[in-house]
Scaffold this active site. Sequence first.
Site, PDB file in Angstrom:
ATOM      1  N   ARG A  86      53.984  23.300  48.972  1.00 30.91           N
ATOM      2  CA  ARG A  86      55.108  24.068  48.415  1.00 30.91           C
ATOM      3  C   ARG A  86      54.603  25.198  47.514  1.00 30.91           C
ATOM      4  NH1 ARG A  86      57.408  23.304  52.337  1.00 30.91           N
ATOM      5  NH2 ARG A  86      58.455  21.369  52.713  1.00 30.91           N
ATOM      6  N   SER A 102      44.825  35.391  33.929  1.00 35.58           N
ATOM      7  CA  SER A 102      43.762  34.401  33.826  1.00 35.58           C
ATOM      8  C   SER A 102      44.271  33.007  34.160  1.00 35.58           C
ATOM      9  CB  SER A 102      43.196  34.395  32.405  1.00 35.58           C
ATOM     10  OG  SER A 102      42.241  33.364  32.259  1.00 35.58           O
ATOM     11  N   GLU A 124      53.343  27.769  49.866  1.00 32.02           N
ATOM     12  CA  GLU A 124      54.493  28.498  50.415  1.00 32.02           C
ATOM     13  C   GLU A 124      55.032  29.505  49.396  1.00 32.02           C
ATOM     14  OE1 GLU A 124      57.962  26.046  51.100  1.00 32.02           O
ATOM     15  OE2 GLU A 124      58.504  27.264  52.833  1.00 32.02           O
TER      16      GLU A 124
END
Length: 166
Positions: free
Chosen positions: A107, A133, A110
């Site tokens: 996920r 960072s 995605e």
Amino acid sequence: MKKSDVPEALLAAASMAKPMTRADVTEMVVMARIKKGLAWSKIAKAVGLSKEWTTAALLGQMQMTKQQAETAGKLLGLPADAVLLLQQVPYKGSLPTAVPTDPLIYRFYELVNVYGTTFKELIHEEFGDGIMSAIDFKMDLTREPDPKGDRVKITMSGKYLQYKTY
């Protein structure tokens, strides 16, 4: 085909225009935005949606309505075919990398695949040419009660690091 027809056939084939692709539209959007000096937030305001969604849509990750596409197209000076392609369901995922197998990690994959170019554009627009960072970094994960089902809220905060010239 006769031997004398070959040069004419080659010229005819060379003159055939390649159909515009959604990737072509993304390149046109990026170049037009740069040339016109437009901020994603200004385009989003004209379209009437958030800068995050509008940026994702114009970078090829969301489908725009006819009105949204026409508004963005007019502001960016896009041709009619580009405006039409902004209204098509996109092939989502802009980062060609290996796919994780763990469902939760997938996920995040995605999310970055769909919004990664949006994050990059908006961070560069706000801060300049640099990175967030992952070393000087904070993250907060909380549960948000919701009548439709609890939600996961993740807040990430990373120090901005400007690229240096040398």
